[in-house]
Design an enzyme around this catalytic site. Structure first.
Site, PDB file in Angstrom:
ATOM      1  N   CYS A 105      48.033  42.293  39.493  1.00 17.31           N
ATOM      2  CA  CYS A 105      47.420  41.150  40.172  1.00 17.31           C
ATOM      3  C   CYS A 105      48.224  39.860  40.039  1.00 17.31           C
ATOM      4  O   CYS A 105      48.263  39.058  40.974  1.00 17.31           O
ATOM      5  CB  CYS A 105      45.972  40.998  39.712  1.00 17.31           C
TER       6      CYS A 105
ATOM      7  N   HIS B 130      35.889  49.524  36.870  1.00 12.36           N
ATOM      8  CA  HIS B 130      36.105  48.238  36.195  1.00 12.36           C
ATOM      9  C   HIS B 130      35.620  47.092  37.070  1.00 12.36           C
ATOM     10  O   HIS B 130      35.547  47.229  38.293  1.00 12.36           O
ATOM     11  CB  HIS B 130      37.591  48.052  35.870  1.00 12.36           C
TER      12      HIS B 130
ATOM     13  N   HIS C 191      34.426  44.206  42.150  1.00 12.30           N
ATOM     14  CA  HIS C 191      34.300  45.422  42.944  1.00 12.30           C
ATOM     15  C   HIS C 191      32.850  45.890  43.093  1.00 12.30           C
ATOM     16  O   HIS C 191      32.074  45.824  42.126  1.00 12.30           O
ATOM     17  CB  HIS C 191      35.076  46.561  42.275  1.00 12.30           C
TER      18      HIS C 191
ATOM     19  N   LYS D   8      37.776  38.841  44.614  1.00  7.99           N
ATOM     20  CA  LYS D   8      38.604  39.721  45.443  1.00  7.99           C
ATOM     21  C   LYS D   8      38.286  41.176  45.134  1.00  7.99           C
ATOM     22  O   LYS D   8      37.700  41.468  44.091  1.00  7.99           O
ATOM     23  CB  LYS D   8      40.088  39.438  45.170  1.00  7.99           C
TER      24      LYS D   8
ATOM     25  N   ASP E  38      38.445  39.906  39.773  1.00  7.87           N
ATOM     26  CA  ASP E  38      38.362  41.211  40.397  1.00  7.87           C
ATOM     27  C   ASP E  38      36.858  41.500  40.468  1.00  7.87           C
ATOM     28  O   ASP E  38      36.147  41.367  39.466  1.00  7.87           O
ATOM     29  CB  ASP E  38      39.086  42.209  39.476  1.00  7.87           C
TER      30      ASP E  38
ATOM     31  N   ASP F 222      42.325  36.913  36.857  1.00  5.16           N
ATOM     32  CA  ASP F 222      41.536  38.018  36.282  1.00  5.16           C
ATOM     33  C   ASP F 222      41.399  37.989  34.749  1.00  5.16           C
ATOM     34  O   ASP F 222      41.597  39.010  34.091  1.00  5.16           O
ATOM     35  CB  ASP F 222      42.126  39.371  36.731  1.00  5.16           C
TER      36      ASP F 222
END
Ligand code: VGL
Ligand code: ZN
Length: 209
Positions: A151, A81, A48, A106, A46, A8
């Site tokens: 993470c 985020h 989302h 992810k 990351d 990340d």
């Protein structure tokens, strides 16, 4: 084979980002220095959806840092985020991305979070990370990035549990440390799980190239 997992290293986790990790940008040069020493380099992102369940903005009456239970899983609420496709979700500009062989995204499912690069937090689904590493003949995994106490910790623990000899590169990580001591506790927790904690200098000293 030795693999390096860069966790990340995204703009939103850097100072000025949506979920800034203190000093997060200072690990980017360490990543750049380490990559040439490894046989395979994997970056996690990351990633989302805009209405992700981990965003405090999706939970009326709750704020950032509050905890809720979703489908029996404890969830900490974060600022919005790393929304898919935004500048905040992009890898840091100074990262030598041409040296990254594979990227794993992810946290892509709206209703479940994913701190680990291997599994979601409910362990319902796996990413293709373990298969990628195994296909490549990986036996040893080194992990660095953001954030130590989320993470990085979850990724390193899953790596060790999957049978890879796992090292966390201490100076290559920075943490959220929402409660003072979280980072130290995360490092202890990883060591108890059989994960070796080394400095970036120590690990390059051990690798032949
Ligand atoms: C992370 C909180 C929420 C991390 C990701 O990369 O450690 N932390 N999403
Ligand atoms: Zn996240």
């Amino acid at each position: 084979m030795n693999a390096l997992i860069l966790v990340d290293l995204q703009n939103d986790f850097m100072p000025g980002g949506a979920l800034p990790v203190t000093d997060g940008h200072s690990v980017v040069p360490i990543a750049n220095r380490l990559m040439p020493h490894f046989d395979i380099v994997v970056a996690t992102q990351d990633w989302h959806p805009a209405e992700h369940i981990s965003f405090a903005s999706r939970h009326a009456g709750f704020g950032v840092g509050d905890r809720v239970e979703i489908d029996g899983i404890d969830q900490i609420l974060w600022p919005d985020h790393c929304v898919q496709g935004t500048a905040g979700a992009a890898l840091h500009d100074d990262l030598a991305v041409q040296q990254i062989h594979h990227t794993v995204r992810k946290g892509t499912q709206q209703h479940i979070d994913s701190y680990s690069g291997f599994f979601d937090n409910g362990r319902l689904q796996a990413t293709n990370l373990a298969d990628k590493l195994k296909d490549f003949g990986t036996t040893r995994v080194a992990v660095m990035g953001l954030a130590t106490d989320y993470c990085v910790k979850f990724t390193a623990r899953d790596s060790a549990e999957l049978g890879f000899h796992t090292t966390v590169i201490e100076d290559g990580c920075r943490g959220v440390d929402a409660n003072t001591g979280d980072v130290d506790r995360a490092l202890q927790d990883m060591q108890r799980a059989g994960i070796e904690v080394l400095s970036s200098e120590q690990i390059t000293g051990r690798l032949e190239r």
